[in-house]
Design a protein around this motif. Structure first.
Motif, PDB file in Angstrom:
ATOM      1  N   GLY A 131       8.570  11.598  20.500  1.00 49.55           N
ATOM      2  CA  GLY A 131       9.890  11.369  19.893  1.00 49.55           C
ATOM      3  C   GLY A 131      10.166  12.382  18.803  1.00 49.55           C
ATOM      4  O   GLY A 131      10.109  13.585  19.048  1.00 49.55           O
ATOM      5  N   SER A 132      10.425  11.896  17.593  1.00 55.13           N
ATOM      6  CA  SER A 132      10.709  12.793  16.458  1.00 55.13           C
ATOM      7  C   SER A 132       9.443  13.521  16.000  1.00 55.13           C
ATOM      8  O   SER A 132       9.524  14.471  15.222  1.00 55.13           O
ATOM      9  CB  SER A 132      11.256  11.990  15.281  1.00 55.13           C
ATOM     10  N   GLY A 133       8.281  13.047  16.433  1.00 56.89           N
ATOM     11  CA  GLY A 133       7.017  13.651  16.027  1.00 56.89           C
ATOM     12  C   GLY A 133       6.517  13.168  14.678  1.00 56.89           C
ATOM     13  O   GLY A 133       5.412  13.531  14.267  1.00 56.89           O
ATOM     14  N   ARG A 134       7.313  12.331  13.998  1.00 56.42           N
ATOM     15  CA  ARG A 134       6.967  11.905  12.642  1.00 56.42           C
ATOM     16  C   ARG A 134       6.970  10.384  12.536  1.00 56.42           C
ATOM     17  O   ARG A 134       7.621   9.698  13.327  1.00 56.42           O
ATOM     18  CB  ARG A 134       7.961  12.476  11.625  1.00 56.42           C
ATOM     19  N   CYS A 135       6.269   9.898  11.514  1.00 55.18           N
ATOM     20  CA  CYS A 135       6.304   8.473  11.223  1.00 55.18           C
ATOM     21  C   CYS A 135       5.980   8.258   9.752  1.00 55.18           C
ATOM     22  O   CYS A 135       5.521   9.173   9.065  1.00 55.18           O
ATOM     23  CB  CYS A 135       5.304   7.703  12.089  1.00 55.18           C
ATOM     24  N   TYR A 136       6.238   7.042   9.276  1.00 54.11           N
ATOM     25  CA  TYR A 136       5.761   6.585   7.969  1.00 54.11           C
ATOM     26  C   TYR A 136       4.613   5.629   8.251  1.00 54.11           C
ATOM     27  O   TYR A 136       4.765   4.688   9.048  1.00 54.11           O
ATOM     28  CB  TYR A 136       6.875   5.883   7.191  1.00 54.11           C
ATOM     29  N   LEU A 137       3.487   5.885   7.606  1.00 59.28           N
ATOM     30  CA  LEU A 137       2.260   5.135   7.892  1.00 59.28           C
ATOM     31  C   LEU A 137       1.679   4.595   6.591  1.00 59.28           C
ATOM     32  O   LEU A 137       1.520   5.339   5.612  1.00 59.28           O
ATOM     33  CB  LEU A 137       1.259   6.080   8.565  1.00 59.28           C
ATOM     34  N   GLY A 182       0.816  -1.211   0.000  1.00 59.69           N
ATOM     35  CA  GLY A 182       0.000   0.000   0.000  1.00 59.69           C
ATOM     36  C   GLY A 182       0.851   1.264   0.000  1.00 59.69           C
ATOM     37  O   GLY A 182       2.049   1.223   0.259  1.00 59.69           O
ATOM     38  N   ALA A 183       0.186   2.398  -0.272  1.00 58.12           N
ATOM     39  CA  ALA A 183       0.878   3.688  -0.303  1.00 58.12           C
ATOM     40  C   ALA A 183       1.215   4.126   1.117  1.00 58.12           C
ATOM     41  O   ALA A 183       0.405   3.986   2.036  1.00 58.12           O
ATOM     42  CB  ALA A 183       0.004   4.728  -0.981  1.00 58.12           C
ATOM     43  N   VAL A 184       2.429   4.646   1.268  1.00 54.62           N
ATOM     44  CA  VAL A 184       2.909   5.086   2.582  1.00 54.62           C
ATOM     45  C   VAL A 184       2.960   6.613   2.604  1.00 54.62           C
ATOM     46  O   VAL A 184       3.408   7.232   1.643  1.00 54.62           O
ATOM     47  CB  VAL A 184       4.303   4.484   2.859  1.00 54.62           C
ATOM     48  N   VAL A 185       2.483   7.186   3.691  1.00 56.14           N
ATOM     49  CA  VAL A 185       2.566   8.639   3.865  1.00 56.14           C
ATOM     50  C   VAL A 185       3.515   8.960   5.017  1.00 56.14           C
ATOM     51  O   VAL A 185       3.634   8.187   5.973  1.00 56.14           O
ATOM     52  CB  VAL A 185       1.183   9.287   4.113  1.00 56.14           C
ATOM     53  N   TYR A 186       4.169  10.091   4.875  1.00 55.45           N
ATOM     54  CA  TYR A 186       5.035  10.628   5.931  1.00 55.45           C
ATOM     55  C   TYR A 186       4.192  11.627   6.696  1.00 55.45           C
ATOM     56  O   TYR A 186       3.688  12.590   6.109  1.00 55.45           O
ATOM     57  CB  TYR A 186       6.247  11.295   5.286  1.00 55.45           C
ATOM     58  N   THR A 187       3.977  11.384   7.978  1.00 51.65           N
ATOM     59  CA  THR A 187       2.980  12.177   8.688  1.00 51.65           C
ATOM     60  C   THR A 187       3.342  12.373  10.159  1.00 51.65           C
ATOM     61  O   THR A 187       4.308  11.783  10.650  1.00 51.65           O
ATOM     62  CB  THR A 187       1.589  11.487   8.561  1.00 51.65           C
ATOM     63  N   SER A 188       2.568  13.183  10.828  1.00 47.94           N
ATOM     64  CA  SER A 188       2.712  13.351  12.279  1.00 47.94           C
ATOM     65  C   SER A 188       2.360  12.040  12.971  1.00 47.94           C
ATOM     66  O   SER A 188       1.383  11.389  12.608  1.00 47.94           O
ATOM     67  CB  SER A 188       1.755  14.438  12.761  1.00 47.94           C
ATOM     68  N   ASN A 189       3.128  11.658  13.989  1.00 48.16           N
ATOM     69  CA  ASN A 189       2.785  10.415  14.697  1.00 48.16           C
ATOM     70  C   ASN A 189       1.681  10.633  15.738  1.00 48.16           C
ATOM     71  O   ASN A 189       1.297   9.694  16.431  1.00 48.16           O
ATOM     72  CB  ASN A 189       4.019   9.722  15.272  1.00 48.16           C
ATOM     73  N   ALA A 190       1.157  11.848  15.799  1.00 50.34           N
ATOM     74  CA  ALA A 190      -0.025  12.068  16.643  1.00 50.34           C
ATOM     75  C   ALA A 190      -1.211  11.244  16.134  1.00 50.34           C
ATOM     76  O   ALA A 190      -2.107  10.911  16.909  1.00 50.34           O
ATOM     77  CB  ALA A 190      -0.385  13.553  16.677  1.00 50.34           C
ATOM     78  N   VAL A 191      -1.219  10.890  14.839  1.00 52.90           N
ATOM     79  CA  VAL A 191      -2.315  10.063  14.311  1.00 52.90           C
ATOM     80  C   VAL A 191      -2.294   8.670  14.940  1.00 52.90           C
ATOM     81  O   VAL A 191      -3.306   7.974  14.958  1.00 52.90           O
ATOM     82  CB  VAL A 191      -2.296   9.947  12.760  1.00 52.90           C
ATOM     83  N   ILE A 192      -1.136   8.258  15.468  1.00 55.13           N
ATOM     84  CA  ILE A 192      -1.018   6.954  16.123  1.00 55.13           C
ATOM     85  C   ILE A 192      -1.137   7.085  17.636  1.00 55.13           C
ATOM     86  O   ILE A 192      -1.873   6.350  18.286  1.00 55.13           O
ATOM     87  CB  ILE A 192       0.320   6.283  15.754  1.00 55.13           C
ATOM     88  N   TYR A 193      -0.378   8.020  18.199  1.00 51.03           N
ATOM     89  CA  TYR A 193      -0.259   8.108  19.660  1.00 51.03           C
ATOM     90  C   TYR A 193      -1.213   9.111  20.304  1.00 51.03           C
ATOM     91  O   TYR A 193      -1.249   9.213  21.527  1.00 51.03           O
ATOM     92  CB  TYR A 193       1.182   8.467  20.043  1.00 51.03           C
ATOM     93  N   GLY A 194      -1.910   9.909  19.487  1.00 52.57           N
ATOM     94  CA  GLY A 194      -2.796  10.920  20.058  1.00 52.57           C
ATOM     95  C   GLY A 194      -2.097  12.245  20.313  1.00 52.57           C
ATOM     96  O   GLY A 194      -2.745  13.272  20.415  1.00 52.57           O
TER      97      GLY A 194
END
Ligand SMILES: [Zn+2]
Length: 142
Positions: free
Chosen positions: A30-36, A14-26
């Motif tokens: 950490g770095s504030g970012r993730c690949y999802l 699937g397509a991966v987006v580079y985004t804020s990790n607040a979408v995962i952790y609320g």
């Protein structure tokens, strides 16, 4: 080597987006970012000083659990010990030899589920044993 800037998911394609990790952790952590992955929801965090760089493969819940279980068996051999960073490095070198993989690829975050299982079996086998160095500076367990 793993893709440090993934565009497609290593698990489902699937397509991966580079985004804020607040979408995962609320909230950002950490770095504030993730690949999802937009398809299966697998994700991976990024380096704090290099927030564009993925820490490993995108991981499913089972992979995250496997990684945590491996760390629980692996980390007590070096964490809080004298010369902890040297021991940690030497332990990864030892593990890379057990797994027959290059040392630079030997990080739990780089492992797929199959390799995590293999590493877990190896680490189970050294629980309760004592880590020693041979005369060549290599680790062994007694
Ligand atoms: Zn996916």
């Amino acid at each position: 080597m793993i893709d440090k800037y993934p565009k497609t998911c290593n698990l489902c394609g699937g397509a991966v987006v580079y985004t804020s990790n607040a979408v995962i952790y609320g909230q950002e952590y950490g770095s504030g970012r993730c690949y999802l992955c937009t398809k299966c929801g697998a994700f991976v965090g990024t380096h704090k000083p290099r927030p564009k760089e993925a820490l490993g493969l995108l991981a499913s819940p089972r992979m995250r659990k496997g990684k945590r279980l491996c760390h629980e068996l692996f980390d007590p051999f070096w964490r809080g010990k004298p010369k902890a960073q040297k021991k940690r490095r030497d332990l990864y070198l030892w593990l890379s030899k057990q797994l027959s993989i290059p040392w630079e690829d030997c990080h739990f975050g780089y492992f797929d589920l199959e390799r995590l299982r293999e590493a877990y079996r190896i680490l189970l086998n050294i629980q309760g044993r004592e880590m020693r160095y041979d005369s060549g500076g290599m680790i062994y367990f007694v």
